[in-house]
Design an enzyme around this catalytic site. Structure first.
Site, PDB file in Angstrom:
ATOM      1  N   CYS A  35     -66.896 -17.072  27.539  1.00 38.08           N
ATOM      2  CA  CYS A  35     -66.307 -16.349  28.684  1.00 38.08           C
ATOM      3  C   CYS A  35     -67.399 -15.868  29.636  1.00 38.08           C
ATOM      4  CB  CYS A  35     -65.479 -15.169  28.159  1.00 38.08           C
ATOM      5  SG  CYS A  35     -64.997 -13.994  29.428  1.00 38.08           S
ATOM      6  N   CYS A  38     -67.195 -12.226  30.715  1.00 40.71           N
ATOM      7  CA  CYS A  38     -67.629 -11.352  29.611  1.00 40.71           C
ATOM      8  C   CYS A  38     -69.141 -11.167  29.646  1.00 40.71           C
ATOM      9  CB  CYS A  38     -67.233 -11.951  28.264  1.00 40.71           C
ATOM     10  SG  CYS A  38     -65.458 -12.116  28.003  1.00 40.71           S
TER      11      CYS A  38
END
Length: 288
Positions: A35, A38
């Site tokens: 991600c 993230c």
């Protein structure tokens, strides 16, 4: 990792998160190695945790390694951050937020020195000492990360119709705060107050409307007077009447002013939400 940042698994969750949340705020960060957002968010969260002097704990959860935790917390996307206090979720967000936005959320759940100073100044103000206003402003501007007290102070200035001071105070706040719904509401009130500075007296305005119900300028002035008196619903009725009588009056002034009032009322809890819902429906009917 530091004492302020930990990796959590299903096996350590109870002690590291739930028990820790009885002592301090825990930010439970659900993330994944694949991600990209993230990877952008984690350094910001770690920075804030390490700078917090132990005010909160950052607990990171890799969803691919801890699927049962992700399912338990109904994580639908990453990053997702849950704020845990006393074993309960007290706040959350999904996606990528800026550092300022995260600080704003944290200020609602972590007691700061400025909270206590502000409360003390509030008590002085409540005792009738208006000199506390300057102290409250100073406290807010010395800790602009405490968005809660900044919003509260701006609302006090607006409620007491100190619109010029409210405008200067808001202008001095970080840009991120200008997009808060509460600040947008106060800014709308300031705009209405500024345009209402040179209004005729209410009796003259009412007499003009009684003499000519199609005097839309007078109806607009009356709506401004009603807002300043706190009767926003009646002000909305006047603006709807302008729309019904001449939708295009002064470049759709009635519709534009009504939208400003929606901004003001939308922050006033369930009652405000109901008023906005009712008048959005009335506006749609008036426009069709």
């Amino acid at each position: 990792m530091t004492d302020a940042v930990i990796d959590v698994t299903a096996e350590t969750f109870q002690t590291q998160v739930m028990e820790s949340s009885m002592q301090k705020l825990v930010l439970l960060d659900f993330w994944a190695t694949w991600c990209q957002p993230c990877k952008q968010l984690i350094p910001v969260l770690m920075k804030l945790a390490n700078e917090s002097n132990g005010d909160f704990l950052l607990a990171k959860v890799d969803i691919d390694q801890n699927k049962e935790l992700a399912e338990h917390f109904q994580v639908r996307s990453v990053p997702t951050v849950k704020f845990i206090r006393n074993g309960q979720i007290v706040d959350e967000f999904a996606g990528l937020l800026s550092e300022s936005e995260i600080k704003g959320k944290l200020s609602n759940h972590i007691k700061r020195e400025s909270d206590e100073l502000y409360q003390q100044a509030m008590e002085v103000l409540q005792q009738g000492d208006n000199s506390a206003i300057a102290k409250m402003q100073e406290i807010c501007l010395n800790d602009t990360d405490n968005q809660k007290i900044a919003i509260h102070f701006a609302s006090i200035l607006a409620q007491t119709q100190q619109f010029e001071q409210a405008k200067l105070f808001i202008d001095a706040l970080p840009e991120i705060l200008h997009n808060k719904e509460e600040i947008k509401s106060i800014t709308a009130q300031i705009g209405i107050a500024e345009s209402a500075k040179d209004l005729p007296d209410p009796a003259s305005i009412m007499k003009a409307i009684e003499a000519d119900p199609n005097d839309l300028k007078a109806r607009h002035q009356f709506s401004q007077q009603l807002v300043l008196q706190g009767d926003v619903a009646s002000a909305m009725e006047q603006l709807l009447e302008i729309i019904k009588r001449d939708r295009k009056f002064k470049d759709e002034l009635g519709r534009k002013e009504l939208l400003k009032l929606f901004d003001i009322v939308s922050t006033q809890g369930e009652q405000g939400a109901k008023i906005v819902s009712d008048y959005r429906r009335k506006l749609a009917l008036a426009l069709n």
